[in-house]
Write an enzyme that holds these catalytic residues in place. Structure first.
Site, PDB file in Angstrom:
ATOM      1  N   GLY A  20       0.821  -1.206   0.000  1.00 40.42           N
ATOM      2  CA  GLY A  20       0.000   0.000   0.000  1.00 40.42           C
ATOM      3  C   GLY A  20       0.854   1.254   0.000  1.00 40.42           C
ATOM      4  O   GLY A  20       1.817   1.361   0.768  1.00 40.42           O
ATOM      5  N   VAL A  69      -2.356  -7.836  -4.145  1.00 43.24           N
ATOM      6  CA  VAL A  69      -1.932  -8.811  -3.133  1.00 43.24           C
ATOM      7  C   VAL A  69      -3.086  -9.778  -2.876  1.00 43.24           C
ATOM      8  O   VAL A  69      -4.197  -9.360  -2.561  1.00 43.24           O
ATOM      9  CB  VAL A  69      -1.507  -8.113  -1.834  1.00 43.24           C
ATOM     10  N   GLU A  74     -18.511  17.740   3.630  1.00 44.24           N
ATOM     11  CA  GLU A  74     -17.785  18.468   2.590  1.00 44.24           C
ATOM     12  C   GLU A  74     -18.441  18.309   1.228  1.00 44.24           C
ATOM     13  O   GLU A  74     -18.581  19.287   0.481  1.00 44.24           O
ATOM     14  CB  GLU A  74     -16.329  18.000   2.569  1.00 44.24           C
ATOM     15  N   ALA A  93      -5.146  10.790   8.383  1.00 44.50           N
ATOM     16  CA  ALA A  93      -3.829  10.877   7.759  1.00 44.50           C
ATOM     17  C   ALA A  93      -2.718  11.196   8.759  1.00 44.50           C
ATOM     18  O   ALA A  93      -1.636  10.605   8.684  1.00 44.50           O
ATOM     19  CB  ALA A  93      -3.862  11.908   6.634  1.00 44.50           C
TER      20      ALA A  93
END
Length: 458
Positions: free
Chosen positions: A17, A85, A176, A323
């Site tokens: 990833g 994967v 948003e 994040a």
């Protein structure tokens, strides 16, 4: 074996990833004596927080994506393989992919998250999602296709269903995109579709909980609700969508909202991989890790980012899927790898909360900082723009995003109203989610004792 990777005397660290966590870790190991191999099913890094702007025409897709190979150009210890994967095998230290097997000395799982439809099959089959760039482009095309169809309908009920947009989920993504759609309805769509009575268009944000932006402060929740209502968004709290079929979003057994456009932003699961012991996987498919980000009971295998479930005293349900968490875990794990290489004990991870924020519309955003600091409005909006602009990967992307935002701000327009590829909702099944479900169901029983690696016991 090893998909033509060069042999090396250094340990091989395989990262699955290249999201926020995987990207940061590979960058941090640039000068370390280790062979870094990144595996991803895309050849680009995707800046997920701005996907909704691609979906609503504020940004083009290449403004939030950056080629992985270009990011790491010149990093001599870095190798990339484009692959899916299929499973990991801790006993043999192999990663099985659709292009072959890759061996590892250390394995870091940074696969992120997948959309969680909570087992509601009609939603998984029919709702739109925005977890990837293809998702965002499909959503943008689909919305504008339905406006084109609405021009042709004489039946008012059919036209209303094509115009209505239902957003499910009152977290940052739902807030948003609802605000962005409301701005589009006010400033953009009347120019393109003067034949349509856009006062009839409804944007409905549905949230199962009692407030928007659940993890944020009460002030931010109230401000976000007020901003959306002022923009004409109909917010329905304590309301869940039970099913979505035949252009009807049912919020009870008999009551429904007529719509062709349902955007699902209500939940995510971790993207755990097949092959890991069943006991290491939580109910929401995240991987249990200890305070060193090591997968429980598997020395040499680590998980970071959204897929990692690290429980602390302050956060008994696990660290948030944000994040900053992913990036801090990547930085910390890189430092621990250096400590292990020197024969030192690794340090436990401690998350530093830098705050959370959400944008609602132009000049309207909410920001929560540590120590109960809160601000909103224009200053919050500038803060949100600055943080996201600086976090974008690549100088070009920063410049393009800034120019697009400046143009939209002064011109009150979004120029990217393009139907690049007509989209059929029947083709919407997210193959990654489908494969993840199939792999999870097919995960074999795991028993063997993994080889020991110098890592403290949990």
């Amino acid at each position: 074996m090893d998909t033509n990777l060069p042999k090396t005397a250094h340990p091989r660290l395989v990262i699955i990833g290249c999201g926020f966590a995987g990207l940061r870790l590979a960058q941090q190991l640039k000068h370390d004596p280790v062979q870094v191999v990144v595996i991803d099913r895309h050849n680009y890094h995707n800046f997920q927080p701005l996907l909704y702007q691609v979906a609503t025409g504020a940004l083009e897709a290449d403004s939030i994506a950056y080629p992985i190979r270009k990011i790491f150009a010149g990093q001599k210890n870095f190798f990339f393989r484009l692959a899916d994967v299929e499973r990991v095998d801790p006993a043999t230290k192999l990663v099985h992919t659709n292009i072959g097997e890759i061996s590892y000395d250390y394995l870091v799982i940074a696969t992120g998250s997948l959309t969680n439809f909570f087992g509601i099959e009609s939603l998984e089959r029919n709702a739109m999602q925005i977890k990837s760039i293809p998702n965002a482009l499909n959503l943008r095309s689909y919305i504008f296709q339905n406006f084109e169809k609405a021009l042709l309908k004489s039946d008012p009920e059919q036209r209303q269903a094509l115009l209505n947009i239902v957003v499910v989920g009152g977290g940052p993504t739902g807030v948003e995109i609802s605000g962005s759609l409301a701005e589009m309805r006010r400033t953009v769509l009347p120019k393109d579709y003067p034949e349509l009575d856009l006062s009839q268009m409804k944007i409905i944000l549905v949230e199962a909980g009692p407030a928007l932006l659940g993890p944020m402060s009460k002030k931010s929740q109230d401000d976000a609700l007020r901003y959306l209502q002022n923009l004409g968004v109909e917010v329905r709290l304590n309301t869940g969508i039970k099913r979505f079929e035949e252009c009807r979003a049912y919020y009870s057994d008999t009551e429904f909202i007529p719509t062709e456009n349902l955007i699902w932003a209500a939940g995510v699961n971790g993207a755990a991989l097949p092959g890991l012991p069943e006991a290491t996987i939580t109910r929401n498919k995240r991987i249990n890790v200890n305070q060193w980000n090591q997968v429980e009971g598997l020395p040499g295998i680590f998980a970071i980012g959204d897929v990692a479930n690290m429980v602390t005293e302050d956060m008994p349900k696990g660290l948030p899927m944000l994040a900053p968490v992913a990036q801090q875990q990547a930085d910390h794990l890189a430092e621990n790898f250096r400590r292990l290489a020197k024969g030192q004990q690794p340090e436990p991870f401690k998350y530093f909360n830098k705050g959370v924020m959400a944008i609602v519309a132009r000049n309207k955003a909410v920001v929560d900082l540590p120590k109960d600091l809160h601000f909103n409005g224009f200053f919050g909006w500038l803060t949100w723009l600055f943080v996201h602009l600086m976090t974008l990967v690549g100088f070009r992307n920063k410049v393009v995003a800034f120019i697009d935002w400046a143009f939209s701000y002064w011109n009150s327009d979004k120029a990217l109203r393009l139907i690049i590829r007509p989209f059929n909702r029947r083709d919407m099944k997210d193959d990654r989610g489908k494969r993840a479900a199939e792999h999870q169901a097919a995960t074999p029983e795991y028993n063997p004792t993994p080889p020991a690696i110098q890592t403290p016991a949990a």
